[in-house]
Design a protein around this motif. Structure first.
Motif, PDB file in Angstrom:
ATOM      1  N   VAL A 198       6.288 -17.626   6.295  1.00 56.83           N
ATOM      2  CA  VAL A 198       7.010 -16.777   5.354  1.00 56.83           C
ATOM      3  C   VAL A 198       6.216 -15.492   5.146  1.00 56.83           C
ATOM      4  N   LEU A 199       6.795 -14.375   5.552  1.00 49.70           N
ATOM      5  CA  LEU A 199       6.190 -13.062   5.332  1.00 49.70           C
ATOM      6  C   LEU A 199       6.878 -12.426   4.132  1.00 49.70           C
ATOM      7  N   GLU A 200       6.221 -12.471   2.989  1.00 54.70           N
ATOM      8  CA  GLU A 200       6.771 -11.929   1.750  1.00 54.70           C
ATOM      9  C   GLU A 200       6.438 -10.445   1.666  1.00 54.70           C
ATOM     10  N   LYS A 201       7.475  -9.614   1.650  1.00 54.05           N
ATOM     11  CA  LYS A 201       7.290  -8.166   1.676  1.00 54.05           C
ATOM     12  C   LYS A 201       7.017  -7.619   0.280  1.00 54.05           C
ATOM     13  N   GLY A 202       6.138  -6.624   0.218  1.00 54.25           N
ATOM     14  CA  GLY A 202       5.815  -5.996  -1.050  1.00 54.25           C
ATOM     15  C   GLY A 202       4.816  -4.877  -0.830  1.00 54.25           C
ATOM     16  N   ALA A 203       4.268  -4.332  -1.932  1.00 50.87           N
ATOM     17  CA  ALA A 203       3.248  -3.299  -1.803  1.00 50.87           C
ATOM     18  C   ALA A 203       2.076  -3.814  -0.969  1.00 50.87           C
ATOM     19  N   ARG A 204       1.744  -5.078  -1.172  1.00 51.62           N
ATOM     20  CA  ARG A 204       0.799  -5.793  -0.311  1.00 51.62           C
ATOM     21  C   ARG A 204       1.528  -7.019   0.208  1.00 51.62           C
ATOM     22  N   GLY A 221      -1.109  -0.412   1.990  1.00 48.97           N
ATOM     23  CA  GLY A 221      -0.851   0.622   2.985  1.00 48.97           C
ATOM     24  C   GLY A 221       0.502   1.240   2.768  1.00 48.97           C
ATOM     25  N   GLY A 222       0.892   2.092   3.677  1.00 49.45           N
ATOM     26  CA  GLY A 222       2.187   2.735   3.559  1.00 49.45           C
ATOM     27  C   GLY A 222       2.169   3.841   2.526  1.00 49.45           C
ATOM     28  N   SER A 223       3.237   3.924   1.757  1.00 47.47           N
ATOM     29  CA  SER A 223       3.368   4.961   0.735  1.00 47.47           C
ATOM     30  C   SER A 223       4.248   4.435  -0.387  1.00 47.47           C
ATOM     31  N   GLY A 224       4.485   5.282  -1.365  1.00 49.07           N
ATOM     32  CA  GLY A 224       5.366   4.901  -2.457  1.00 49.07           C
ATOM     33  C   GLY A 224       6.834   5.060  -2.118  1.00 49.07           C
ATOM     34  N   ARG A 225       7.141   5.536  -0.939  1.00 46.43           N
ATOM     35  CA  ARG A 225       8.528   5.747  -0.538  1.00 46.43           C
ATOM     36  C   ARG A 225       9.144   4.438  -0.070  1.00 46.43           C
ATOM     37  N   ARG A 226      10.201   3.994  -0.754  1.00 51.14           N
ATOM     38  CA  ARG A 226      10.802   2.696  -0.478  1.00 51.14           C
ATOM     39  C   ARG A 226      12.252   2.843  -0.016  1.00 51.14           C
ATOM     40  N   CYS A 227      12.481   3.715   0.941  1.00 48.46           N
ATOM     41  CA  CYS A 227      13.845   3.938   1.424  1.00 48.46           C
ATOM     42  C   CYS A 227      14.385   2.702   2.143  1.00 48.46           C
ATOM     43  N   GLY A 254       3.386 -17.286  14.992  1.00 51.14           N
ATOM     44  CA  GLY A 254       4.127 -16.704  13.884  1.00 51.14           C
ATOM     45  C   GLY A 254       3.221 -15.953  12.920  1.00 51.14           C
ATOM     46  N   PHE A 255       2.071 -16.530  12.645  1.00 52.36           N
ATOM     47  CA  PHE A 255       1.104 -15.890  11.743  1.00 52.36           C
ATOM     48  C   PHE A 255       0.603 -14.583  12.338  1.00 52.36           C
ATOM     49  N   LEU A 256       0.216 -14.604  13.610  1.00 60.44           N
ATOM     50  CA  LEU A 256      -0.309 -13.394  14.245  1.00 60.44           C
ATOM     51  C   LEU A 256       0.765 -12.313  14.318  1.00 60.44           C
ATOM     52  N   ALA A 257       1.996 -12.702  14.641  1.00 58.96           N
ATOM     53  CA  ALA A 257       3.088 -11.734  14.710  1.00 58.96           C
ATOM     54  C   ALA A 257       3.355 -11.119  13.341  1.00 58.96           C
ATOM     55  N   ALA A 258       3.320 -11.947  12.294  1.00 59.13           N
ATOM     56  CA  ALA A 258       3.545 -11.447  10.940  1.00 59.13           C
ATOM     57  C   ALA A 258       2.467 -10.442  10.550  1.00 59.13           C
ATOM     58  N   PHE A 259       1.232 -10.761  10.877  1.00 59.97           N
ATOM     59  CA  PHE A 259       0.140  -9.824  10.587  1.00 59.97           C
ATOM     60  C   PHE A 259       0.347  -8.505  11.313  1.00 59.97           C
ATOM     61  N   ALA A 260       0.549  -8.578  12.631  1.00 63.53           N
ATOM     62  CA  ALA A 260       0.636  -7.363  13.446  1.00 63.53           C
ATOM     63  C   ALA A 260       1.796  -6.478  13.003  1.00 63.53           C
ATOM     64  N   ALA A 261       2.960  -7.092  12.757  1.00 55.20           N
ATOM     65  CA  ALA A 261       4.136  -6.317  12.370  1.00 55.20           C
ATOM     66  C   ALA A 261       3.962  -5.679  10.999  1.00 55.20           C
ATOM     67  N   SER A 262       3.438  -6.431  10.054  1.00 58.71           N
ATOM     68  CA  SER A 262       3.218  -5.906   8.706  1.00 58.71           C
ATOM     69  C   SER A 262       2.236  -4.744   8.726  1.00 58.71           C
ATOM     70  N   TYR A 263       1.119  -4.941   9.386  1.00 63.23           N
ATOM     71  CA  TYR A 263       0.087  -3.904   9.458  1.00 63.23           C
ATOM     72  C   TYR A 263       0.641  -2.643  10.121  1.00 63.23           C
ATOM     73  N   PHE A 264       1.339  -2.841  11.217  1.00 68.91           N
ATOM     74  CA  PHE A 264       1.871  -1.719  11.992  1.00 68.91           C
ATOM     75  C   PHE A 264       2.896  -0.921  11.194  1.00 68.91           C
ATOM     76  N   LEU A 265       3.850  -1.608  10.527  1.00 72.41           N
ATOM     77  CA  LEU A 265       4.895  -0.902   9.796  1.00 72.41           C
ATOM     78  C   LEU A 265       4.340  -0.106   8.632  1.00 72.41           C
ATOM     79  N   LYS A 266       3.298  -0.621   7.976  1.00 72.30           N
ATOM     80  CA  LYS A 266       2.677   0.145   6.888  1.00 72.30           C
ATOM     81  C   LYS A 266       2.134   1.467   7.418  1.00 72.30           C
ATOM     82  N   HIS A 267       1.564   1.425   8.615  1.00 71.16           N
ATOM     83  CA  HIS A 267       1.011   2.642   9.198  1.00 71.16           C
ATOM     84  C   HIS A 267       2.110   3.595   9.656  1.00 71.16           C
ATOM     85  N   CYS A 268       3.229   3.056  10.137  1.00 72.74           N
ATOM     86  CA  CYS A 268       4.370   3.911  10.479  1.00 72.74           C
ATOM     87  C   CYS A 268       4.910   4.602   9.233  1.00 72.74           C
ATOM     88  N   ASN A 269       4.967   3.863   8.138  1.00 72.00           N
ATOM     89  CA  ASN A 269       5.414   4.432   6.875  1.00 72.00           C
ATOM     90  C   ASN A 269       4.493   5.568   6.448  1.00 72.00           C
TER      91      ASN A 269
END
Length: 304
Positions: A198-204, A221-227, A254-269
Motif C-alpha cells: 500500500v503506497l499511501e500518497k501525501g506530503a510524505r 519533496g515536490g512542492s505545495g502545488r497539488r493539481c 512492489g516495495f522497490l517499485a513504490a519507492f522508485a515511483a514515489s521518489y521520482f514523481l516528487k522530483h518531477c513535481n
C-alpha cells in the motif's frame, strides 16, 4: 511502526532494475501496460497513467475505457492503443485476451462509479488474479475495494495507491476513537497478506507492508502545488517500475517499485514547479519526465 526509508540504498537498487536500451530487444519487452478506466467525465486520468508509463520507458500502453471516452482519449495522443469496450455486454470476453499480453494492469483512473461498470471491473480483477497478472489499483478502483477487499486478500503482486481520504475509507473509520480506529486499520491491513503493498500518497508518501505492520516514510519533496492528475502519473510510473522490478527478480518488487515511483514523481513535481510555479499542471510534469529520469536513474552517479 514507522521507519525512515533508506533513500540512498534504495536508489542504488532502483537503478539496477532499469533495463539498458539495446538493439537486441524488440517492441514490448521494456513494458506493456494496460489501464482500465475512462468515462465521459474523466478522460484525462487514463491518459495521464498511460502516457507517463510510455515516457518512463514502457513500449506500449493500452487503455480499456467506455465508448464515450475513447475518441477523446485517443485524441490526446496517437501513442495510446484505446479499446472502447468497457461498457460492452461482452466486455470480459473482449478484454480478457488482451490482459494476458500485458505486463501490469492499472485499475481505476477515470473509471467512474457506474454500478454496471464496477461489476465488469470486479470480473476483470478476477481474471487478472486467475492469470497472475500484477496490478496497480487506484482511484475508483479503490472505491470498488471498499466493499470487496476480500477480492485481493492473500493475493500477490498488487499495489494500492490511496490518497489520505481513500486510505481512511479502506482502512480507517473516522467515527471510531483513535485506539479502535488504529486496531481496525491494522486488522484490515493485515488481512491483505504479504503479496500486497500500500503506497499511501501525501506530503510524505508512506509505504505500508501489511503482513508486518511496517510503514516506511518517504522523504519530503515536490512542492505545495497539488493539481489534479499527479496520482495518475504516479500509477503509470509505478506500473513500469513494478514490471522492471519483477523482471529483475527483486525480492520485494512492489516495495522497490513504490519507492522508485514515489521518489521520482516528487522530483518531477519539483522540476515542473520551478518553471511554472502556481500555474503548474500535470501536463507540465510529463514534460519533465525524461530529464528527471536521466538525472536520477541514468547519470554516472545518480544525482538526487
Amino acid at each position: 511502526m514507522e521507519i525512515p526509508i533508506q533513500t540512498q540504498k534504495l536508489l542504488k537498487l532502483s537503478r539496477t532494475v532499469v533495463p539498458r536500451l539495446t538493439d537486441s530487444k524488440h517492441k514490448g519487452q521494456y513494458g506493456r501496460i494496460g489501464v482500465v478506466g475512462g468515462s465521459l467525465e474523466y478522460t484525462g486520468a487514463p491518459y495521464f497513467a498511460a502516457i507517463s508509463s510510455l515516457k518512463v520507458g514502457a513500449d506500449l500502453a493500452h487503455v480499456f475505457c467506455r465508448k464515450e471516452a475513447a475518441v477523446v482519449i485517443k485524441s490526446y495522443s496517437p501513442e495510446l492503443i484505446v479499446h472502447p469496450n468497457l461498457d460492452d455486454e461482452n466486455a470480459i470476453e473482449i478484454i480478457a485476451p488482451w490482459l494476458e499480453r500485458l505486463h501490469v494492469i492499472i485499475i481505476g483512473p477515470g473509471l467512474g462509479r457506474d454500478p454496471e461498470i464496477q461489476k465488469t471491473v470486479i470480473e476483470l480483477i478476477k481474471v487478472c488474479l486467475q492469470i497472475e497478472k500484477p496490478m496497480v489499483i487506484d482511484a475508483d478502483g479503490l472505491a470498488i475495494l471498499n466493499d470487496h477487499l476480500d477480492l485481493i486478500e492473500g493475493q500477490r503482486n498488487i499495489i494500492l495507491t490511496p490518497n489520505a481520504i481513500e486510505f481512511r475509507r479502506l482502512f480507517g473509520s473516522v467515527a471510531s476513537p483513535a485506539s479502535e480506529s488504529d486496531k481496525f486499520c491494522k486488522e484490515r491491513m493485515a488481512s491483505l497478506g504479504e503479496g500486497v503493498i500500500v503506497l499511501e500518497k501525501g506530503a510524505r508518501d508512506r509505504i505500508h507492508i501489511p503482513n508486518t505492520s511496517e510503514i516506511y516514510v518517504m522523504p519530503a519533496g515536490g512542492s505545495g502545488r497539488r493539481c489534479g492528475g499527479q496520482g495518475d502519473l504516479l500509477c503509470g510510473v509505478l506500473s513500469v517500475f513494478f514490471h522492471w522490478s519483477l523482471e529483475a527478480n527483486q525480492a520485494n518488487p512492489g516495495f522497490l517499485a513504490a519507492f522508485a515511483a514515489s521518489y521520482f514523481l516528487k522530483h518531477c513535481n519539483a522540476a515542473a514547479f520551478q518553471k511554472h510555479g502556481r500555474g503548474m499542471l500535470a501536463t507540465d510534469m510529463i514534460g519533465e519526465i525524461p530529464s528527471v529520469f536521466a538525472r536520477i536513474f541514468e547519470s554516472a552517479e545518480g544525482q538526487c
